[in-house]
Motif scaffolding. Structure first.
Motif: not given
Length: 465
Positions: A56-70
């Motif tokens: 999950l940490r690795d996933t969040l690191a490449v997600e665009l901000l702001p995060l989507n609801q899921q």
């Protein structure tokens, strides 16, 4: 007993395997008081939560901000779950339950595992830009106090790791930078220094922690410690020296300092935060009015070059302001791609000029709600292109902004350019306005480096080569 999906209270759109497993683990903990109060395999639940936190940490690191609801929901569930599990670790010791019946090899493992859950949960909160939940810091302080009483060094090191992360203002780093910061903190947290029971503050570079309150460490230079007995003092000066030593090993005397996006730039910022925490220089004034915002250096450049029809600005609300910056919020709508360290242009009225800022921090306490802390770097900007030489060859020109001098901040003009642009002392500057203007600039000082931009003062070279 295995829970059915129908027993888990999560929304349909959040039905992915990772979120469901977090919910199952929480449900197992909710039943710990049943059947005579036996805890069960608490150690196994904690290990599984840490295993789930890694991807999950690795996933969040490449997600665009702001995060989507899921993604936001996954992060919140993971952080809340880590805290719930860590609370049970503390209860095992407070209620004199046997660590061995809970899957542990002794009280030391209970303490270290509970603090590791909190440290990993804090990393997820940093990446998601959310605050630590209620009771988070009280649980961490409680585990540390037991570790100190039992002289449990491994648990104390994990507590130092947690404090080291909290003291750097993690919301001011980009997600990619945070992954590097986490690795550095894991490797050097043991260098941190803790003092218990000190009556007098030990020094300006230290932080105080009120272990009786649900609060993170506070820099002495920002706020004096209260006159209470339950204080612990933390110093990250040794971590700063380790970062400085690593920087010295990586740099060769006489070489041009590396670009803002490099690890060297990150080490410099960590060294500054750990060695001498910044104090608030200017008071903030509560405000509430609407502004227009353009996010990203290239977007600002296109806006200034081609007008608003091709780059329409977005609407945000100012929350508070000071002479040196703003706090702005976007409650709903498309925010665009956001990151700590990026450039932002804003103006209050359509007839006003565009002020240029750099994002100092980014927070998001709810899906679709984003708050940015901005540092003002200029009241105006001119779109240009700049090109540096790299070795014997010239690099391709990149878009940049020329910023006029700013009273009390810088005496000379400055260039705001993408990270990695600066590679020599001299550069070519081109402005395509009413008439073409070409000049050779000479760099005077590198004032700011982030993962997205770098800002350096310059003067027009009187002796172009």
């Amino acid at each position: 007993m295995t829970e059915s999906p129908e027993s888990i209270e999560v929304s349909e759109e959040a039905y992915d395997p990772r979120l469901r497993e977090f919910a199952r683990l929480r449900a197992r903990m909710d039943r710990f008081d049943e059947a005579g109060g036996r805890v069960g395999d608490l150690a196994g639940i904690g290990r599984r939560m840490i295993e789930l936190a890694i991807p999950l940490r690795d996933t969040l690191a490449v997600e665009l901000l702001p995060l989507n609801q899921q993604r936001f929901g996954e992060a919140r569930e993971a952080v809340d779950g880590a805290l719930a599990c860590a609370r049970w670790h503390l209860r095992v010791l407070q209620e004199m339950r046997s660590p061995y019946l809970c899957g542990f090899r002794g009280s030391g493992e209970v303490l270290a595992s509970g603090l590791a859950l909190l440290a990993d949960g804090f990393e997820l909160a940093c990446l998601a830009r959310i605050s630590a939940p209620n009771d988070f810091w009280l649980t961490a302080h409680g585990l540390y106090l037991r570790a100190a009483a039992e002289s449990c060094a491994p648990a104390a090191i994990v507590y130092k790791r947690l404090l080291a992360l909290a003291t750097i203002q993690p919301e001011s780093f980009s997600s990619a930078e945070l992954l590097e910061v986490f690795a550095i903190a894991r490797g050097s947290a043991g260098l941190g220094e803790l003092l218990d029971g000190e009556r007098e503050p030990p020094g300006q570079g230290w932080f105080w922690v009120d272990v009786a309150q649900d609060c993170p460490p506070v820099a002495i230079v920002r706020r004096a410690p209260p006159p209470v007995d339950d204080l612990v003092y933390f110093s990250a000066a040794a971590l700063a020296r380790a970062a400085s030593d690593r920087l010295a090993r990586d740099e060769v005397d006489g070489e041009v300092p590396p670009s803002g996006g490099s690890q060297a730039g990150l080490l410099r910022r960590l060294r500054e935060r750990w060695a001498m925490p910044p104090r608030r220089a200017q008071p903030r004034r509560r405000s509430e009015y609407e502004i227009q915002v353009c996010a990203g250096l290239e977007e600002i450049w296109r806006l200034l070059m081609r007008g608003e029809e091709r780059s329409p600005p977005r609407r945000w609300t100012v929350q508070n302001e000071s002479p040196g910056g703003f706090s702005i919020m976007q409650i709903s709508g498309d925010c665009g791609e956001l990151a700590a360290g990026m450039a932002i242009a804003l103006r209050r009225e359509h007839s006003a000029g565009w002020a240029v800022c750099v994002v100092r921090w980014i927070r998001s306490e709810q899906p679709g709600q984003v708050e940015l802390g901005l540092q003002l770097v200029s009241q105006a900007a001119i779109p240009v292109r700049v090109a540096f030489r790299s070795g014997n060859s010239a690099r391709l020109p990149v878009v940049a902004l020329v910023l006029p001098p700013l009273t009390g901040v810088r005496r000379h003009q400055a260039v705001l350019a993408p990270a990695g642009t600066y590679s020599a002392r001299r550069f070519m500057l081109v402005h395509d306005g009413d008439r073409l203007y070409v000049a050779q600039g000479r760099l005077l000082s590198l004032d700011m480096q982030t993962d997205a931009i770098e800002l350096f003062q310059f003067e027009v070279d009187p002796y172009p080569i």
